[in-house]
Design a protein around this motif. Sequence first.
Motif, PDB file in Angstrom:
ATOM      1  N   LYS A 192       0.407  -1.213  -0.487  1.00  0.00           N
ATOM      2  CA  LYS A 192       0.046  -0.241  -0.289  1.00  0.00           C
ATOM      3  C   LYS A 192       0.522   1.165   0.008  1.00  0.00           C
ATOM      4  N   THR A 194       0.975   5.709  -0.946  1.00  0.00           N
ATOM      5  CA  THR A 194       0.203   7.299  -0.582  1.00  0.00           C
ATOM      6  C   THR A 194       0.599   7.796  -2.199  1.00  0.00           C
ATOM      7  N   ARG A 195       1.867   7.090  -2.972  1.00  0.00           N
ATOM      8  CA  ARG A 195       2.505   7.640  -3.907  1.00  0.00           C
ATOM      9  C   ARG A 195       2.987   6.064  -4.526  1.00  0.00           C
ATOM     10  N   SER A 219      -6.741  -0.665 -10.297  1.00  0.00           N
ATOM     11  CA  SER A 219      -6.089   0.012  -8.930  1.00  0.00           C
ATOM     12  C   SER A 219      -5.198  -0.229  -8.886  1.00  0.00           C
ATOM     13  N   LYS A 234      -2.789   2.216  -4.265  1.00  0.00           N
ATOM     14  CA  LYS A 234      -2.400   3.465  -3.368  1.00  0.00           C
ATOM     15  C   LYS A 234      -3.608   3.281  -2.367  1.00  0.00           C
ATOM     16  N   SER A 235      -2.701   4.381  -1.510  1.00  0.00           N
ATOM     17  CA  SER A 235      -3.440   3.830  -0.131  1.00  0.00           C
ATOM     18  C   SER A 235      -3.989   5.621   0.662  1.00  0.00           C
ATOM     19  N   LEU A 236      -5.211   6.346   0.439  1.00  0.00           N
ATOM     20  CA  LEU A 236      -5.193   7.469   0.981  1.00  0.00           C
ATOM     21  C   LEU A 236      -4.676   7.478   2.253  1.00  0.00           C
ATOM     22  N   ARG A 237      -4.312   7.247   2.966  1.00  0.00           N
ATOM     23  CA  ARG A 237      -3.587   7.547   4.439  1.00  0.00           C
ATOM     24  C   ARG A 237      -2.339   6.949   4.127  1.00  0.00           C
TER      25      ARG A 237
END
Length: 301
Positions: A192, A194-195, A219, A234-237
């Motif tokens: 996972k 964020t970038r 995804s 992608k992780s949103l956090r």
Amino acid sequence: MASVASSNFLTQARLSSTIHGLNRALWGSVPQRPSAQARRERSISMLTRTSILLGLAVCVCAWTNSATAQAWDHVHLTVSDTEAAAVWYAKHFGGKVTKSGPFDAVWFGTNLMKFRGGRGEILGSDGSITDHIAFSVEDVEGKAAALGEDGAEVPAANRRKPGFRYATDPWGTKIELLDDEDLRGFHHVLLKSTRPRATVEWYTSVFGGEAAKFKDAISINAIRYGDMYLFVQKSLRPVASTKNRSVDHLGWQFKDFDAIIKKLKGLGVKFIVEPNKSGDHMMAFIESPGGVKIEIVEDVR
């Protein structure tokens, strides 16, 4: 799949400088107003010299790639009972129990899974950068039921996303079950991030591999390493590092150990364990951007 060449940042400057020097030596100075005869001779000479430069560049690039030739090596899990974990995974996923140095381990075809004993509190993989591992099986539902009957936690199926299931092994590692008829057995490790794009670029620049999308999974950014994938989602956090997690680390092996260590040092990569001798080979541990613990292993085969 679109092939993504492995970059060698330490050699780029050397290659550029070498070609620049060769260029000056071969071309020399250019007359301000050459005659027609001189221009014809120079045109022929340009073709010859350009061929020489291209040939030299190819040779240097070939040396660069061979100097740090790499291969996927293993995934290492932390468990409370290493022997029991090896038997459990081999039983359910068709592996062969073995030893890798002092560690209990399992071969799944060409993919190696190692087990180390846990000390203190070890958290599961879910919620960390190494979110889960995955196996491709023909009967996803049947395998999910079998795991549930043998100590795994198996949540209810997601009816909106049929074709795969999740389970958590008795020691905390999250497992995805999917049906990929093109690749059976040990299938992937999912990170996972964020970038995700930057993560893929970092892994392909250091460890090579073929980067592409995986089938119709929009995804998922996939990197193929031999008979397995590294997935990046992608992780949103922000996610936790692998420290004190059940997926302890990933491993890659290199023919030229000194070259990859020099490259990583030049990139400013964090070393958790400096290069040292382990049995008949050299090894080191680094931390990737994002917090994945990675073992760099010398390939002495």
